[in-house]
Structures are given as structure tokens and as C-alpha cells.
Design a protein around this motif. Structure first.
Motif, short mmCIF file in Angstrom:
data_model
loop_
_atom_site.label_atom_id
_atom_site.label_comp_id
_atom_site.label_asym_id
_atom_site.label_seq_id
_atom_site.Cartn_x
_atom_site.Cartn_y
_atom_site.Cartn_z
N GLU A 1 96.89 7.08 -42.26
CA GLU A 1 97.03 8.04 -41.16
C GLU A 1 97.45 9.41 -41.69
OE1 GLU A 1 97.09 9.57 -37.30
OE2 GLU A 1 96.15 7.75 -38.15
N PHE B 1 87.28 10.24 -42.98
CA PHE B 1 87.81 11.30 -43.83
C PHE B 1 86.76 12.36 -44.11
CE2 PHE B 1 90.85 8.02 -45.93
CZ PHE B 1 91.76 8.18 -44.89
N PHE C 1 86.93 5.47 -42.39
CA PHE C 1 88.19 6.06 -41.93
C PHE C 1 87.98 7.44 -41.32
CE2 PHE C 1 90.12 2.72 -44.32
CZ PHE C 1 91.38 2.53 -43.76
N LYS D 1 94.68 11.79 -43.23
CA LYS D 1 93.43 12.05 -42.53
C LYS D 1 92.97 13.52 -42.56
CE LYS D 1 94.93 12.34 -37.61
NZ LYS D 1 95.97 13.28 -37.84
#
Lengths: 259, 266, 229
Positions: free
Chosen positions: B146, B170, B168, B149
Motif C-alpha cells: 500500500e 503500480f 497491483f 503505490k
């Protein structure tokens, strides 16, 4: 007997007929000049006789040998064609010397290569090449170039280059020597030296055919004149007759332009 | 007329070219026994990249060593053929296999869906993680996924790391290989990188080439396997070999040499 | 700096190995492409239309597509399409495939330079040779060739120096030439990793090599300056 006999030469480029049946002959030791305006076909005629163009029809005989016959030409091997062709020599308007060879090598290149085809070449190699060189040196001396043997063409004047090219053509001992406007690429002050050389050759009874624009020279050196116009021989005859007493209107008009 | 001929010749050539190129896309299963083919030519050509601690050369040596390399030599020996290590461009690994210019890919290869679709793979033999690499002085701020990010990530083009980063969400910059990804972080052109944990252990942290970098979060769990040609009968032979090598302690011994025993799958 | 001196011998040795491969590829390409280019130029100038057409088509395709793709096709095509990896997978097979691709590619470029050079020789040189009874091959080798050589030295030296640098494309089929060797130290090789300077350092090799070639070409040009064409 005539040494050169040209019979009924026709040549077309596409639909344009440039030579419309040319016939003439020349005695041994005589000089013939071909005159005529640009586009009359005289250069094409010379190129046909020298195999640079192939005539559509006709026959050419040198010293009794048929060197060209449009009916049988295609059957000849390249080697036979070369052998026949070497009976005559050609001097170009633009000299066309080989730039990477010096004066002596320009003259000896062709005879040396030709000598390799001789059966006794391997045995007498040294002697043959020495003879070729001797002959080339003699020719160049005659041309007044003995001090230029090791020079390259780019180091010579136009007149000198043209004299080398005459020596080069003569080194193969042709029976007839052809000249294609030999002075046209030269500055006016240099034409004299070439005309002098040709005159000397004439005095030695070299058989020559000259395409030229130099009317006074043609009149002076030639035994015989051929006047071409629009692909035909419009008039021919002994030099003094033709120049002093032209018959056709076209020749009269042509000669008037030069006075 | 001439134009027509040119057009005809051109079209024939073009059609031919299309067929030829289409042919490249086909994945024909090996018609005959792949094992027989390899035994017949007497070499097992192993496609690798220079990747410590799996396949690498020690300073001043031309010999390929490493956990994968040493085991590969044993496998070749068991087949009675010579092991030949061939460096390849990683992007062309499947093409190299299909074109028979190599016989297997054995180079810490993560068994992704793409890899499994393109090759026939062995049982997994090693665990791996995709982990986040950041400069050591900032490591404290990025201990969870988290927290990471908003970073700009350098990832190897087409790698497992890229796949995870995309999952994720990113922001990524694609680079040519994992080392380039580290280089980006070291040079400050990217904030972080995602690479294999096995590689990170060898290349990142004190006493390594990238002493100023460190690893923080593990993003996934994955496994390494050996890739063979589609339809190859060597897969089963290899799996049997691996089972035996684990049982008799060969694998353990090699793993200890290269410090990867913690990641082994038994 | 201390680290640099510590790494230098290892890097230097690896780059030398890579450069040797580069040099081998360069020399083999020249040995093959210089004569093959001449054949191709004869083909493209042939009076036999189908031959000249096909030759020009090939030259167009080869010059019109990237060498990198040609390398991939030549190396992978036999194994992928015919199921027969004629090159083998080892380093020597890769070198052979790369050499073949480079020879074909460079022969096509050379052929166009030859063609330009041959066609620029005045027709009078051919005519003079003909009336002096020289055969076609005597005319080419004794009269035309050296003049062509003189004319094409500048464009050829350009192309050949480009070849020096183009050899690095062979790394696409994993031929370990000098760029590959330099790059391997980024990822890690021989215990050195994360170093980009070896890659930059390969530039020194290229620069020295192309410098030597430039000197050689200048010398050749000077040697041929005794005549004008």
C-alpha cells in the motif's frame, strides 16, 4: 585491287533509317575523307565499319577478306569477330586512352594481350614482349612522344593524348586506319600537330579513312572524298574535282558554309 | 506485359512470405521423440542468461556454475550427453526452443501462465518472490504494498515482476532486464524496482554490487521450473531425475553451495 | 576509482573476447560480401531481363528490411519452419548464421555501389577496348576494374565503417560480440554487476578500429591518385 570494299550498308535506329545503302571502295595506300553535315550518317557509317554498331545489311571486305557480312555475322564466334575486326584500327574523337596506364602501357596493352594467344608465347615470352615494347617505343618516337613514355594521360595535353591514341591504334598493325573527327575535341591551336601526323602517315602510304570537319585538311591530304547527306553518298570523287567543281546543289551549299 | 510479369512475381513472393511468416506462429508438437533427438546429437543445449546464483561465471573463469548450472550438468550426465550452456536473449527463449537452437530453458525461470502456455515445463523446484527494491535510506517508508503505490517502478520487460506490478496497479517503466531495473533505482531515475528475491539476495544489500539498495515487501509467491519444447518427452525424464536427485541429497548439496536451500521445493 | 582498477582486468579480458568475435564477423562479412556483391551487380545489370529483375527484387527486399529481422529469419527460420536447425544452437552456429545474414545484406549494398561505379565508366573505354581486340573479361579486369575501384573507394569506405558498428546487431541472436560483453556487466557477470562503464568503454574499441580503417582507406585513395577518371 581495292583494299577496302563497302557494299550496300543499311542501318536503322528504331524507325529512323540513318544509312540508306552506302557503297564505296578505297585503293591501298590512299586516303579517303568522309565529309558532310552533322546527322548525315558519317559517324554511324564509321561505327558500323568498326563493329561498334552492327549494320542491318551489307558486306565489308578488307584486302580480299570479308570482315563483315550481315547474312553470316551471327554465326561467327567472338574470337573470329575479333580477328576480323583487327584488320582495321580506329582513332576516337575523345581519344579514350586508359587513364590508369602510362603512355607506353597504353600502346602495349592490346598487343601484349593478343600475343598471349600465340602458340609460342610461353616459350618466347620475354622476347615477344621485348619486341612489342620496341615497336611501341618506335611508334611513339614517330609521334614525337619519346620523352613522355612514363607519363599518365592526365599529365598530357589533348594533342599529345591524341597522338598516343594514334600510336595505340597502329600498334596492332591494322591494314586501314580510321579516324573519327580526330581534331574536334582539341583546342584550335592543337589541331595542327594532329593534322601534321596524319599528313606524315599519308606520305608513308598508310591507308586511312578520315571523318572530318576540316575542309582544307581534307582537300590537302585526301586522294578521294565521300560527301554524305541524309544517309546516302550524295557525291564522291577525287579531292580536287570535288572541292573545285562540286556537281550537286547540296555539296555546293555545304562547301559554301565553310568559306 | 512486363508490368504484369512484375506484378505476378511480386504477388507470388508476397504470398509465399505470408505463409512462411504464418508458419513461424504455429506450435507444432515435436513429431518424434525429443529425448532421442537430444541423445542422438549428444548435447543438451541449455538456454541461459547470466543470472547469479543460478547460472553465472566466477571472476576469471569461463565455466558456467550456479544452482541451475550444476544441476543441469548432472542431468545431462544422467542422459549420457554433454551439457552445453548457451547465452540467449531472454525475449527469444520460446523461439529458441521451437527452432531447436536450444533444448531447454533453465535459468531461474518463473512459471507464469505465459511460460506454461508456450513451453512444457517441469515440476517446480524452487520458490521465489517478486520483491520491491528501494534505496536503503528510504526503506522504512515502504514496508507495505500500500505504501509503495505512488512510486515509479522499474521492471524487466515481460517479466513476472511486470505482471505483479500491473496487478497491483503500480506505475511502471519497462527496462531490458532486472539488472537495468536496479541500475534505474541506483541512478535515481526510478523510485523502486521489482525483481526476483533469489537475485536480490545475491545482488542487493551490504557486500554486493548495490550496497545502497535494499528489499522490502514481497508481492507474491511463485515457483521456478525448467522449460522444454511443447510435447517433449524429456519433461517426464527430468521430473524423475529431479525426484531422485532430491531423494539422494544431490539437490541439497548443490543448494548449500549457492545458499539457496531455503527456497527449495521438495 | 580503486574499484575501477580492481574491475578493469576482468572487464578488459571479457571485452577483448567480445571484440575478437566482432572482428571475426567483420572480416568474414567482407571476405564474402565483396565478391558476392560483384556477382549481384552483374546480375542486376544483366541484359537477360528475368535475371536482372529477380536480382533487383532481392536487392530491394534486402535493402528494404532491417538487418535485425534478416538475422532472426536466417537463424530461426530453418528450425521453426522446416524443423531442421541447420545452424545448431552453439556459439559457432550462431556465428555462422550471423555471417551468412551479414554477407547477404552487405553484398546487396555493395552491389549497388559497384553498379554505380561500373555504369559511371565512360562508354568510350569499352569501345576503345573493343576496337583493340580485348575480350569482355580482359576489358573488365584490365581496363574497367581499377577505374571502378578508384570511383567507389569513398562510398565503400563509408559502408565498411558502418559495417564495423552494425556487427553489434548480431547480439539479437545471442552472438556474444563486444556490446554483449560490455552489457553483461550491467546485469552481472564474472562477479561484477551493476556496472555500465564497460558498455561505454566498448566505444573506445569501435573508435580505434574505425580510425585504423579510415587511415587505410585514405592511403588507398592516395595510392590511386596518380590517375584521373
Amino acid at each position: 585491287m581495292a583494299i577496302l570494299e563497302v557494299q550496300n550498308i543499311h542501318k536503322s535506329f528504331g524507325r529512323t533509317e540513318v544509312l540508306k545503302g552506302i557503297s564505296f571502295s578505297l585503293e591501298k595506300g590512299n586516303v579517303l575523307s568522309i565529309i558532310g553535315s552533322s546527322g548525315s550518317g558519317k559517324t554511324t557509317l564509321l561505327r558500323c565499319i568498326n563493329f561498334l554498331e552492327t549494320a542491318d545489311t551489307g558486306r565489308i571486305t578488307v584486302d580480299g577478306d570479308v570482315i563483315f557480312d550481315s547474312d553470316t555475322q551471327a554465326k561467327l564466334s567472338p574470337r573470329e569477330k575479333r580477328d576480323k575486326q583487327l584488320k582495321i584500327g580506329l582513332v576516337f574523337q575523345q581519344f579514350n586512352l586508359f587513364p590508369q596506364y602510362n603512355v607506353l602501357d597504353n600502346v602495349t596493352l592490346a598487343p601484349r594481350l593478343r600475343a598471349k594467344e600465340r602458340e609460342d608465347y610461353k616459350k618466347n615470352k620475354k622476347q615477344i614482349n621485348a619486341e612489342i615494347e620496341e615497336k611501341a617505343k618506335a611508334l611513339l618516337e614517330k609521334m614525337g612522344l619519346s620523352d613522355k613514355l612514363q607519363n599518365y594521360p592526365c599529365e598530357l595535353s589533348g594533342g599529345q593524348q591524341q597522338r598516343v591514341s594514334i600510336a595505340r591504334a597502329m600498334a596492332l598493325e591494322p591494314k586501314i586506319l580510321f579516324f573519327d573527327e580526330p581534331t574536334s575535341a582539341l583546342d584550335p591551336e592543337l589541331t595542327g600537330e594532329i593534322l601534321k601526323v596524319i599528313r606524315e602517315l599519308a606520305e608513308e602510304h598508310m591507308t586511312m579513312v578520315i571523318v572530318t570537319h576540316e575542309m582544307n585538311f581534307a582537300k590537302d591530304v585526301s586522294d578521294h572524298i565521300v560527301f554524305m547527306d541524309h544517309g546516302v553518298i550524295a557525291e564522291e570523287g577525287r579531292a580536287e574535282d570535288l572541292f573545285n567543281n562540286p556537281q550537286s546543289e547540296r555539296l555546293k551549299a555545304f562547301l559554301n558554309n565553310y568559306d | 506485359m512486363r508490368k504484369k510479369i512484375i506484378a505476378l512475381v511480386l504477388s507470388v513472393l508476397m504470398i509465399g512470405l505470408c505463409f512462411a511468416l504464418a508458419g513461424c506462429g504455429d506450435k507444432k508438437p515435436a513429431a518424434d521423440s525429443d529425448l532421442a533427438y537430444i541423445k542422438d546429437k549428444g548435447t543438451l543445449v541449455i538456454g541461459i542468461t547470466d543470472f547469479a546464483p543460478m547460472d553465472f561465471q566466477k571472476k576469471g573463469s569461463e565455466e558456467w556454475v550456479g544452482f541451475d548450472a550444476d544441476l543441469a550438468k548432472k542431468f545431462a550426465e544422467s542422459l549420457g550427453v554433454k551439457a552445453e550452456f548457451q547465452l540467449i536473449e531472454w525475449d527469444y527463449k520460446t523461439t529458441e526452443l521451437d527452432g531447436k537452437t536450444i533444448d531447454c530453458v533453465w535459468n531461474g525461470m518463473t512459471l507464469t501462465e505465459e511460460v506454461k502456455a508456450a513451453m512444457d515445463c517441469s515440476k517446480p523446484y524452487c520458490n521465489n518472490q517478486q520483491i520491491v527494491i528501494v534505496p536503503a535510506d528510504k526503506a522504512a517508508d515502504y514496508q507495505t504494498a500500500e505504501a509503495c503505490k505512488d512510486l515509479q517502478f522499474a521492471v524487466e520487460n515481460g517479466s513476472a515482476g511486470e505482471e505483479v506490478a500491473t496487478e497491483f496497479g503500480f506505475k511502471i517503466t519497462e527496462v531490458e532486464n532486472q539488472a537495468s531495473a536496479l541500475q534505474e533505482v541506483a541512478a535515481g531515475t526510478c523510485d523502486a524496482a521489482i525483481i526476483d528475491s533469489l537475485m536480490a539476495a545475491a545482488m542487493v544489500g551490504e557486500g554486493t554490487s548495490y550496497a545502497n539498495l535494499t528489499y522490502t515487501v514481497g508481492l507474491n509467491d511463485e515457483e521456478y521450473g525448467v522449460g522444454f519444447r511443447k510435447g517433449s518427452d524429456v519433461v517426464a525424464v527430468f521430473n524423475a531425475f529431479l525426484e531422485e536427485a532430491i531423494a539422494d541429497g544431490t539437490v541439497d548439496a548443490i543448494a548449500e553451495t549457492y545458499d539457496v536451500q531455503a527456497a527449495l521445493i521438495k | 576509482m580503486a574499484q575501477f582498477f580492481q574491475q578493469f582486468p576482468t572487464v578488459f579480458a571479457a571485452l577483448n573476447v567480445g571484440f575478437l568475435q566482432t572482428l571475426k564477423l567483420f572480416i568474414c562479412t567482407l571476405l564474402g560480401a565483396l565478391p558476392l556483391g560483384l556477382l549481384i551487380s552483374f546480375g542486376s545489370m544483366s541484359k537477360f531481363k528475368p535475371l536482372s529483375l529477380v536480382t533487383r527484387l532481392i536487392v530491394w527486399v534486402v535493402r528494404g528490411t532491417p538487418l535485425m529481422i534478416q538475422l532472426l529469419i536466417i537463424f530461426f527460420f530453418p528450425g521453426l519452419v522446416w524443423g531442421k536447425p541447420i545452424w545448431g544452437g552453439g556459439e559457432s552456429g550462431r556465428f555462422l548464421a550471423a555471417t551468412v545474414a551479414f554477407i547477404i545484406n552487405y553484398a546487396c549494398y555493395f552491389s549497388e555501389i559497384y553498379r554505380g561505379g561500373i555504369q559511371s565508366i565512360p562508354v568510350g573505354q569499352h569501345e576503345a577496348s573493343q576496337v583493340l581486340g580485348l575480350t569482355k573479361s580482359q576489358t573488365f579486369f584490365r581496363v574497367v576494374l581499377l577505374q571502378v575501384v578508384k570511383r567507389i573507394v569513398p562510398p565503400m569506405s563509408n559502408e565498411i565503417i558502418t559495417l564495423v558498428k552494425d556487427t553489434s546487431l548480431a547480439r539479437i541472436i545471442a552472438l556474444q560480440e563486444i556490446i554483449w560483453a560490455g552489457q553483461s556487466f550491467m546485469k552481472g557477470s564474472h562477479g561484477i554487476a551493476g556496472q555500465i562503464w564497460p558498455l561505454f568503454f566498448t566505444g573506445v574499441y569501435y573508435l580505434l578500429f574505425s580510425g585504423i580503417l579510415t587511415l587505410l582507406f585514405n592511403k588507398l585513395e592516395k595510392k590511386l591518385s596518380y590517375f584521373k577518371v
